[in-house]
Design an enzyme around this catalytic site. Structure first.
Site, PDB file in Angstrom:
ATOM      1  CG  ASP A  30      -2.177   0.836   1.143  1.00 62.87           C
ATOM      2  OD1 ASP A  30      -3.266   0.445   1.028  1.00 62.87           O
ATOM      3  OD2 ASP A  30      -1.839   2.242   1.033  1.00 62.87           O
ATOM      4  CB  ILE A  31       0.714   4.311  -2.179  1.00 64.05           C
ATOM      5  CG1 ILE A  31       2.157   5.079  -2.613  1.00 64.05           C
ATOM      6  CG2 ILE A  31      -0.289   5.017  -1.847  1.00 64.05           C
ATOM      7  CD1 ILE A  31       1.525   5.688  -4.287  1.00 64.05           C
ATOM      8  CG  ASN A  87     -11.929  -0.499   4.224  1.00 63.41           C
ATOM      9  OD1 ASN A  87     -12.338  -0.603   5.361  1.00 63.41           O
ATOM     10  ND2 ASN A  87     -10.617   0.241   3.925  1.00 63.41           N
ATOM     11  N   GLY A  93     -14.941   3.696   4.055  1.00 61.64           N
ATOM     12  CA  GLY A  93     -13.922   4.597   3.593  1.00 61.64           C
ATOM     13  C   GLY A  93     -13.457   3.783   2.455  1.00 61.64           C
ATOM     14  CG  HIS A 100      -8.743  -2.760  -2.250  1.00 60.39           C
ATOM     15  ND1 HIS A 100      -9.764  -2.197  -3.141  1.00 60.39           N
ATOM     16  CD2 HIS A 100      -8.685  -2.048  -1.269  1.00 60.39           C
ATOM     17  CE1 HIS A 100     -10.196  -1.053  -2.295  1.00 60.39           C
ATOM     18  NE2 HIS A 100      -9.498  -1.016  -1.240  1.00 60.39           N
TER      19      HIS A 100
HETATM   20  P1  AMP Z   1      -9.542   1.564   0.463  1.00 57.68           P
HETATM   21  O1  AMP Z   1      -9.690   2.728   1.100  1.00 57.68           O
HETATM   22  O2  AMP Z   1     -10.090   0.239   1.230  1.00 57.68           O
HETATM   23  O3  AMP Z   1     -10.299   1.401  -0.924  1.00 57.68           O
HETATM   24  O4  AMP Z   1      -8.062   1.262   0.093  1.00 57.68           O
HETATM   25  C1  AMP Z   1      -7.460   1.975  -0.919  1.00 57.68           C
HETATM   26  C2  AMP Z   1      -6.011   1.815  -0.620  1.00 57.68           C
HETATM   27  O5  AMP Z   1      -5.188   1.896  -1.868  1.00 57.68           O
HETATM   28  C3  AMP Z   1      -5.455   2.967   0.292  1.00 57.68           C
HETATM   29  O6  AMP Z   1      -5.050   2.170   1.553  1.00 57.68           O
HETATM   30  C4  AMP Z   1      -4.572   3.601  -0.414  1.00 57.68           C
HETATM   31  O7  AMP Z   1      -3.452   3.923   0.400  1.00 57.68           O
HETATM   32  C5  AMP Z   1      -4.350   2.450  -1.523  1.00 57.68           C
HETATM   33  N1  AMP Z   1      -3.520   3.019  -2.873  1.00 57.68           N
HETATM   34  C6  AMP Z   1      -4.068   4.047  -3.514  1.00 57.68           C
HETATM   35  N2  AMP Z   1      -3.366   4.582  -4.634  1.00 57.68           N
HETATM   36  C7  AMP Z   1      -2.194   3.565  -4.436  1.00 57.68           C
HETATM   37  C8  AMP Z   1      -1.111   2.992  -5.323  1.00 57.68           C
HETATM   38  N3  AMP Z   1      -0.817   3.743  -6.241  1.00 57.68           N
HETATM   39  N4  AMP Z   1      -0.220   2.171  -4.940  1.00 57.68           N
HETATM   40  C9  AMP Z   1      -0.420   1.312  -3.642  1.00 57.68           C
HETATM   41  N5  AMP Z   1      -1.559   1.486  -2.972  1.00 57.68           N
HETATM   42  C10 AMP Z   1      -2.495   2.539  -3.381  1.00 57.68           C
END
Ligand code: AMP
Ligand code: ZN
Length: 114
Positions: A30-31, A87, A93, A100
């Site tokens: 995760d970023i 989520n 959120g 995922h």
């Molecule tokens: P959610 O809030 O459950 O939809 O989680 C989305 C997740 O994607 C968040 O934890 C973000 O930090 C992660 N995310 C968004 N963009 C990227 C990216 N380019 N690479 C890795 N993780 C990402």
């Protein structure tokens, strides 16, 4: 899906740090990690969310959890424990509409979650 962030990551159009992948599943970092270990396990085929019928009709969910089992053991997460989270929707959120599973580990995790 062409405008999906995680589909772009799968295609290599957006860089990511891949922890594990096979033909059906990718697990990458995760970023914006919320713990020392924070990975995302995703199906390589675009699935919007947990209501997609392919999750209950086919082998996709088995493939995702086989990958989670494998990588959590191989990378040592199972020793102290970890959390798997999906989520769904506004209240949870959810930000990226490609299914995922968050894998979160490496510190004591509060319960109930915030
Ligand atoms: P959610 O809030 O459950 O939809 O989680 C989305 C997740 O994607 C968040 O934890 C973000 O930090 C992660 N995310 C968004 N963009 C990227 C990216 N380019 N690479 C890795 N993780 C990402
Ligand atoms: Zn997608």
């Amino acid at each position: 899906m062409s405008d999906c962030l995680f589909c772009k990551i799968i295609k290599g159009e957006i860089p990511s740090q891949v922890v594990y992948e096979n033909e059906a599943v990718m697990i990458f970092k995760d970023i914006a990690p919320v713990a020392p270990t924070h990975w995302l396990a995703i199906p390589k085929s675009h699935i919007d969310n947990i209501y997609d019928p392919r999750l209950v009709d086919g082998e996709l969910l088995q493939s995702i959890f086989a990958a989670i089992q494998h990588v959590s053991e191989a990378e040592g997460l199972s020793e102290n424990g970890f959390r798997v989270i999906v989520n769904y929707g506004n209240d949870a959120g959810e930000a990226v509409p490609h299914l995922h599973f968050h894998l979160i580990a490496g510190r004591k995790l509060n319960w109930p979650p915030g």
